[in-house]
Scaffold this motif. Sequence first.
Motif, PDB file in Angstrom:
ATOM      1  N   PHE A  88      45.764  42.278  45.647  1.00  0.00           N
ATOM      2  CA  PHE A  88      45.571  43.727  45.540  1.00  0.00           C
ATOM      3  C   PHE A  88      45.264  44.126  44.098  1.00  0.00           C
ATOM      4  O   PHE A  88      44.351  44.917  43.839  1.00  0.00           O
ATOM      5  N   ALA A  89      46.032  43.595  43.152  1.00  0.00           N
ATOM      6  CA  ALA A  89      45.816  43.936  41.743  1.00  0.00           C
ATOM      7  C   ALA A  89      44.429  43.518  41.276  1.00  0.00           C
ATOM      8  O   ALA A  89      43.804  44.208  40.461  1.00  0.00           O
ATOM      9  N   ARG A  90      43.931  42.407  41.797  1.00  0.00           N
ATOM     10  CA  ARG A  90      42.595  41.955  41.418  1.00  0.00           C
ATOM     11  C   ARG A  90      41.519  42.842  42.035  1.00  0.00           C
ATOM     12  O   ARG A  90      40.527  43.181  41.378  1.00  0.00           O
ATOM     13  N   GLN A  91      41.712  43.242  43.279  1.00  0.00           N
ATOM     14  CA  GLN A  91      40.692  44.012  43.983  1.00  0.00           C
ATOM     15  C   GLN A  91      40.701  45.493  43.608  1.00  0.00           C
ATOM     16  O   GLN A  91      39.683  46.170  43.758  1.00  0.00           O
ATOM     17  N   HIS A  92      41.841  45.998  43.138  1.00  0.00           N
ATOM     18  CA  HIS A  92      41.957  47.422  42.819  1.00  0.00           C
ATOM     19  C   HIS A  92      42.575  47.605  41.428  1.00  0.00           C
ATOM     20  O   HIS A  92      43.651  48.197  41.289  1.00  0.00           O
ATOM     21  N   PRO A  93      41.908  47.114  40.396  1.00  0.00           N
ATOM     22  CA  PRO A  93      42.497  47.191  39.052  1.00  0.00           C
ATOM     23  C   PRO A  93      42.712  48.620  38.568  1.00  0.00           C
ATOM     24  O   PRO A  93      43.666  48.888  37.829  1.00  0.00           O
TER      25      PRO A  93
ATOM     26  N   GLY B  43      54.938  40.305  36.685  1.00  0.00           N
ATOM     27  CA  GLY B  43      54.735  39.737  35.355  1.00  0.00           C
ATOM     28  C   GLY B  43      53.517  38.837  35.307  1.00  0.00           C
ATOM     29  O   GLY B  43      52.736  38.874  34.346  1.00  0.00           O
ATOM     30  N   ALA B  44      53.331  38.029  36.349  1.00  0.00           N
ATOM     31  CA  ALA B  44      52.152  37.162  36.402  1.00  0.00           C
ATOM     32  C   ALA B  44      50.875  37.989  36.481  1.00  0.00           C
ATOM     33  O   ALA B  44      49.862  37.662  35.852  1.00  0.00           O
ATOM     34  N   VAL B  45      50.920  39.081  37.258  1.00  0.00           N
ATOM     35  CA  VAL B  45      49.759  39.971  37.354  1.00  0.00           C
ATOM     36  C   VAL B  45      49.414  40.543  35.983  1.00  0.00           C
ATOM     37  O   VAL B  45      48.243  40.584  35.575  1.00  0.00           O
ATOM     38  N   THR B  46      50.430  40.998  35.264  1.00  0.00           N
ATOM     39  CA  THR B  46      50.201  41.597  33.950  1.00  0.00           C
ATOM     40  C   THR B  46      49.588  40.592  32.984  1.00  0.00           C
ATOM     41  O   THR B  46      48.632  40.902  32.255  1.00  0.00           O
ATOM     42  N   LEU B  47      50.115  39.375  32.964  1.00  0.00           N
ATOM     43  CA  LEU B  47      49.554  38.338  32.098  1.00  0.00           C
ATOM     44  C   LEU B  47      48.111  38.034  32.474  1.00  0.00           C
ATOM     45  O   LEU B  47      47.249  37.839  31.605  1.00  0.00           O
TER      46      LEU B  47
ATOM     47  N   ARG C 181      45.964  40.099  34.043  1.00  0.00           N
ATOM     48  CA  ARG C 181      45.105  41.243  33.737  1.00  0.00           C
ATOM     49  C   ARG C 181      44.790  41.323  32.246  1.00  0.00           C
ATOM     50  O   ARG C 181      43.703  41.755  31.853  1.00  0.00           O
ATOM     51  N   GLU C 182      45.734  40.933  31.416  1.00  0.00           N
ATOM     52  CA  GLU C 182      45.539  41.007  29.969  1.00  0.00           C
ATOM     53  C   GLU C 182      44.764  39.816  29.415  1.00  0.00           C
ATOM     54  O   GLU C 182      44.456  39.778  28.227  1.00  0.00           O
TER      55      GLU C 182
ATOM     56  N   ASP D 132      44.600  32.983  30.832  1.00  0.00           N
ATOM     57  CA  ASP D 132      43.442  32.151  30.499  1.00  0.00           C
ATOM     58  C   ASP D 132      43.556  31.564  29.095  1.00  0.00           C
ATOM     59  O   ASP D 132      43.060  30.468  28.824  1.00  0.00           O
ATOM     60  N   THR D 133      44.216  32.310  28.198  1.00  0.00           N
ATOM     61  CA  THR D 133      44.363  31.830  26.827  1.00  0.00           C
ATOM     62  C   THR D 133      45.305  30.638  26.749  1.00  0.00           C
ATOM     63  O   THR D 133      45.002  29.625  26.104  1.00  0.00           O
ATOM     64  N   PHE D 134      46.446  30.755  27.408  1.00  0.00           N
ATOM     65  CA  PHE D 134      47.462  29.711  27.315  1.00  0.00           C
ATOM     66  C   PHE D 134      47.334  28.644  28.402  1.00  0.00           C
ATOM     67  O   PHE D 134      47.797  27.518  28.223  1.00  0.00           O
TER      68      PHE D 134
END
Length: 223
Positions: free
Chosen positions: A101-106, A167-171, A173-174, A178-180
Amino acid sequence: MAASTANPKAPLRDALLLAAEQEVGEVGVGDVSLRAIARRVGVSHQAPGHHFGDRNGLFTALAAKGFRTLERRMLAARRRIPADATPAERVATLGVGYMVFARQHPALFSVMFRPELLDGDDEELAAARASAFAVLLDEVVAAGATGWGQHHSETALALTCWSTVHGAVTLWREGTLDTFFPDIGSVQTVARLVTETLNHGLAAEAVAPPPPPARRRASARRR
């Protein structure tokens, strides 16, 4: 600015909310204007104010829409769960639905958890929040009845599951994941990873004996 994809036959309020979601997605929460939303729908600039009052009212209605959409996504995910799935697997599936949901409706997700933008006393928002959270709580209660997470309260379990996935969604989205973890994979992979890891630990508690009571200090025993 992209043209609105709102259905002209839909009620005006729904069309304005869809346009608002598009506007948030393109310019961000801080630069949203009621006039720009009205232009997307092709109505007078007074129309958004008539339906929502001000930006606060608009974001509140948009957040309520987000929670209703989230609830539908989690219910749809729950309907696809195999009949032989374990309670822990059922909870994990809801976590995947949350992240998808978070990916489809940011744009919706970006306003749902911003209390400074919302009217905390709004009944529509309160009802939408409660209904969405009830989907998770129902599965947690059902899983707990099998011994899953038996040493924790239902509130603690629901909060832990939600906090882990959110928390995983927030990481994600930010862009931090991908960085770590450049090879972490898709959002579905991340959702499965965090929820299954959490669930394995809680499921293990169902078969492990409870921890022994803490030993009193020697000084306390000598009294």
